[in-house]
Design a protein around this motif. Structure first.
Motif, PDB file in Angstrom:
ATOM      1  N   THR A 107       0.843  -1.195   0.000  1.00 51.23           N
ATOM      2  CA  THR A 107       0.000   0.000   0.000  1.00 51.23           C
ATOM      3  C   THR A 107       0.876   1.242   0.000  1.00 51.23           C
ATOM      4  O   THR A 107       1.548   1.546   0.985  1.00 51.23           O
ATOM      5  N   ALA A 108       0.880   1.969  -1.116  1.00 51.59           N
ATOM      6  CA  ALA A 108       1.765   3.127  -1.246  1.00 51.59           C
ATOM      7  C   ALA A 108       1.428   3.889  -2.519  1.00 51.59           C
ATOM      8  O   ALA A 108       0.750   3.384  -3.414  1.00 51.59           O
ATOM      9  N   ALA A 109       1.947   5.108  -2.596  1.00 55.89           N
ATOM     10  CA  ALA A 109       1.935   5.869  -3.838  1.00 55.89           C
ATOM     11  C   ALA A 109       3.224   5.558  -4.584  1.00 55.89           C
ATOM     12  O   ALA A 109       4.307   5.640  -4.004  1.00 55.89           O
ATOM     13  N   VAL A 110       3.116   5.179  -5.848  1.00 49.84           N
ATOM     14  CA  VAL A 110       4.295   4.807  -6.624  1.00 49.84           C
ATOM     15  C   VAL A 110       4.312   5.561  -7.949  1.00 49.84           C
ATOM     16  O   VAL A 110       3.267   5.965  -8.466  1.00 49.84           O
ATOM     17  N   LYS A 111       5.486   5.727  -8.489  1.00 47.32           N
ATOM     18  CA  LYS A 111       5.638   6.354  -9.806  1.00 47.32           C
ATOM     19  C   LYS A 111       5.646   5.275 -10.872  1.00 47.32           C
ATOM     20  O   LYS A 111       6.363   4.276 -10.757  1.00 47.32           O
ATOM     21  N   ILE A 112       4.855   5.482 -11.912  1.00 45.58           N
ATOM     22  CA  ILE A 112       4.844   4.577 -13.049  1.00 45.58           C
ATOM     23  C   ILE A 112       5.107   5.387 -14.308  1.00 45.58           C
ATOM     24  O   ILE A 112       4.991   6.613 -14.310  1.00 45.58           O
ATOM     25  N   ARG A 113       5.469   4.701 -15.391  1.00 41.79           N
ATOM     26  CA  ARG A 113       5.853   5.374 -16.622  1.00 41.79           C
ATOM     27  C   ARG A 113       4.891   5.030 -17.760  1.00 41.79           C
ATOM     28  O   ARG A 113       4.539   3.859 -17.950  1.00 41.79           O
ATOM     29  N   ALA A 114       4.488   6.039 -18.485  1.00 36.31           N
ATOM     30  CA  ALA A 114       3.657   5.827 -19.664  1.00 36.31           C
ATOM     31  C   ALA A 114       4.519   5.332 -20.814  1.00 36.31           C
ATOM     32  O   ALA A 114       5.687   5.707 -20.945  1.00 36.31           O
ATOM     33  N   THR A 115       3.959   4.483 -21.646  1.00 38.75           N
ATOM     34  CA  THR A 115       4.668   3.965 -22.813  1.00 38.75           C
ATOM     35  C   THR A 115       4.484   4.916 -23.999  1.00 38.75           C
ATOM     36  O   THR A 115       3.684   5.851 -23.962  1.00 38.75           O
ATOM     37  N   ALA A 116       5.213   4.628 -25.066  1.00 37.01           N
ATOM     38  CA  ALA A 116       5.055   5.434 -26.280  1.00 37.01           C
ATOM     39  C   ALA A 116       3.634   5.325 -26.815  1.00 37.01           C
ATOM     40  O   ALA A 116       3.074   6.307 -27.325  1.00 37.01           O
ATOM     41  N   ALA A 117       3.026   4.151 -26.678  1.00 39.80           N
ATOM     42  CA  ALA A 117       1.652   3.974 -27.152  1.00 39.80           C
ATOM     43  C   ALA A 117       0.672   4.852 -26.381  1.00 39.80           C
ATOM     44  O   ALA A 117      -0.340   5.295 -26.930  1.00 39.80           O
ATOM     45  N   ALA A 118       0.969   5.114 -25.123  1.00 37.00           N
ATOM     46  CA  ALA A 118       0.073   5.924 -24.296  1.00 37.00           C
ATOM     47  C   ALA A 118      -0.001   7.369 -24.768  1.00 37.00           C
ATOM     48  O   ALA A 118      -0.980   8.066 -24.502  1.00 37.00           O
ATOM     49  N   GLN A 119       1.027   7.830 -25.458  1.00 36.27           N
ATOM     50  CA  GLN A 119       1.057   9.225 -25.901  1.00 36.27           C
ATOM     51  C   GLN A 119      -0.123   9.563 -26.804  1.00 36.27           C
ATOM     52  O   GLN A 119      -0.568  10.713 -26.839  1.00 36.27           O
ATOM     53  N   HIS A 120      -0.634   8.587 -27.520  1.00 35.84           N
ATOM     54  CA  HIS A 120      -1.715   8.823 -28.474  1.00 35.84           C
ATOM     55  C   HIS A 120      -3.057   8.325 -27.943  1.00 35.84           C
ATOM     56  O   HIS A 120      -4.044   8.309 -28.689  1.00 35.84           O
ATOM     57  N   ASP A 121      -3.092   7.929 -26.684  1.00 33.00           N
ATOM     58  CA  ASP A 121      -4.321   7.412 -26.102  1.00 33.00           C
ATOM     59  C   ASP A 121      -5.134   8.562 -25.501  1.00 33.00           C
ATOM     60  O   ASP A 121      -4.570   9.422 -24.813  1.00 33.00           O
ATOM     61  N   PRO A 122      -6.447   8.611 -25.731  1.00 33.54           N
ATOM     62  CA  PRO A 122      -7.241   9.736 -25.227  1.00 33.54           C
ATOM     63  C   PRO A 122      -7.335   9.808 -23.713  1.00 33.54           C
ATOM     64  O   PRO A 122      -7.551  10.889 -23.157  1.00 33.54           O
ATOM     65  N   VAL A 123      -7.166   8.690 -23.029  1.00 33.48           N
ATOM     66  CA  VAL A 123      -7.260   8.669 -21.563  1.00 33.48           C
ATOM     67  C   VAL A 123      -5.891   8.908 -20.930  1.00 33.48           C
ATOM     68  O   VAL A 123      -5.747   9.726 -20.019  1.00 33.48           O
ATOM     69  N   PHE A 124      -4.865   8.222 -21.402  1.00 28.54           N
ATOM     70  CA  PHE A 124      -3.542   8.298 -20.783  1.00 28.54           C
ATOM     71  C   PHE A 124      -2.650   9.377 -21.373  1.00 28.54           C
ATOM     72  O   PHE A 124      -1.747   9.889 -20.701  1.00 28.54           O
ATOM     73  N   GLY A 125      -2.845   9.736 -22.628  1.00 27.09           N
ATOM     74  CA  GLY A 125      -1.937  10.635 -23.312  1.00 27.09           C
ATOM     75  C   GLY A 125      -1.648  11.937 -22.595  1.00 27.09           C
ATOM     76  O   GLY A 125      -0.471  12.325 -22.444  1.00 27.09           O
ATOM     77  N   PRO A 126      -2.674  12.683 -22.138  1.00 23.23           N
ATOM     78  CA  PRO A 126      -2.407  13.973 -21.505  1.00 23.23           C
ATOM     79  C   PRO A 126      -1.654  13.899 -20.181  1.00 23.23           C
ATOM     80  O   PRO A 126      -1.195  14.932 -19.683  1.00 23.23           O
TER      81      PRO A 126
END
Length: 238
Positions: free
Chosen positions: A118-137
């Motif tokens: 149970t914690a706050a963690v940093k995760i990384r978006a992939t290149a595919a996420a850049q063009h996704d309407p939910v994750f991109g921004p």
């Protein structure tokens, strides 16, 4: 047609009530329908009556060695929702336990090798996420809340990886255009997650003897992108 439906898969009603409130706030929904899947089997009409469906977390695990008949029925109903999303009948966002159900359904492997406390963690978006309407921004890095015992061993067939982490490689993926699955919990604020800890104090998500210290770390966290993801999910599909 109603816009949004929240699906609860938590046996603890008070925890489900709090999760519902968190999702409603994050989605920015004046109205959010609710179905407690632990008590009420999925009706086919629920899929046709909603444009977007969000599925909350659960202490259940798809790797449980002896699932009850109730759990098997719940997982079958979740697979029906996932199939409808893959077909584009409604958009669905599965979280926590739900990503395990979808991963197994797609032919992927669910493992106990990548748990996160149970914690706050940093995760990384992939290149595919850049063009996704939910994750991109959200940009290249997100801080989110995690607490799980099992996860996808790798991105399952037909899915596109959207976010990854160091401790848990598969944090989010999309299937087609309408099905999203996240290992992390996008809906809780620090206060929400701190309260949720009280329901699962002895469930193995953190050291119960260190409850106060873990809760204080959760309360001191800054987490904003989870709610932003939900807001964009609602904007895109509801």
């Amino acid at each position: 047609m109603a816009s949004l439906l929240y699906i609860s898969v938590r046996p603890e009603l008070a925890a489900a009530d709090a999760e519902y409130a968190s999702f409603r706030r994050g989605l920015g929904a004046d109205e959010l329908d609710r179905l407690d899947l632990m008590a009420t089997p999925l009706d086919a009409g629920a899929l046709d009556a909603h444009r977007g469906i969000v599925i909350g977390g659960s202490p259940l695990n798809v790797t449980d060695p002896a699932p009850t008949a109730q759990q098997r029925r719940v997982e079958a109903d979740l697979e029906r929702i996932a199939a409808a999303a893959i077909d584009g009948r409604a958009a669905a966002l599965f979280t926590c336990y739900g990503i395990g159900v979808v991963t197994r359904m797609l032919g992927g492997t669910v493992t106990l090798d990548h748990p996160e406390s149970t914690a706050a963690v940093k995760i990384r978006a992939t290149a595919a996420a850049q063009h996704d309407p939910v994750f991109g921004p959200s940009g290249p890095e997100l801080t989110v809340f995690t607490a799980h015992k099992e996860s996808a061993a790798e991105t399952p067939p037909t899915a596109e990886l959207l976010a990854m982490g160091d401790a848990c490689p598969v944090q989010a993926y999309r299937v087609g255009t309408h099905l999203y699955a996240t290992q992390f919990h996008p809906e809780p604020s620090p206060a929400d997650f701190a309260e949720r800890m009280t329901f699962y104090r002895t469930k193995g998500y953190f050291d119960a003897n260190a409850f106060d210290a873990v809760q204080q770390r959760v309360l001191a966290s800054t987490v904003t992108e989870g709610e932003a993801l939900l807001s964009r999910f609602a904007a895109a599909f509801a």
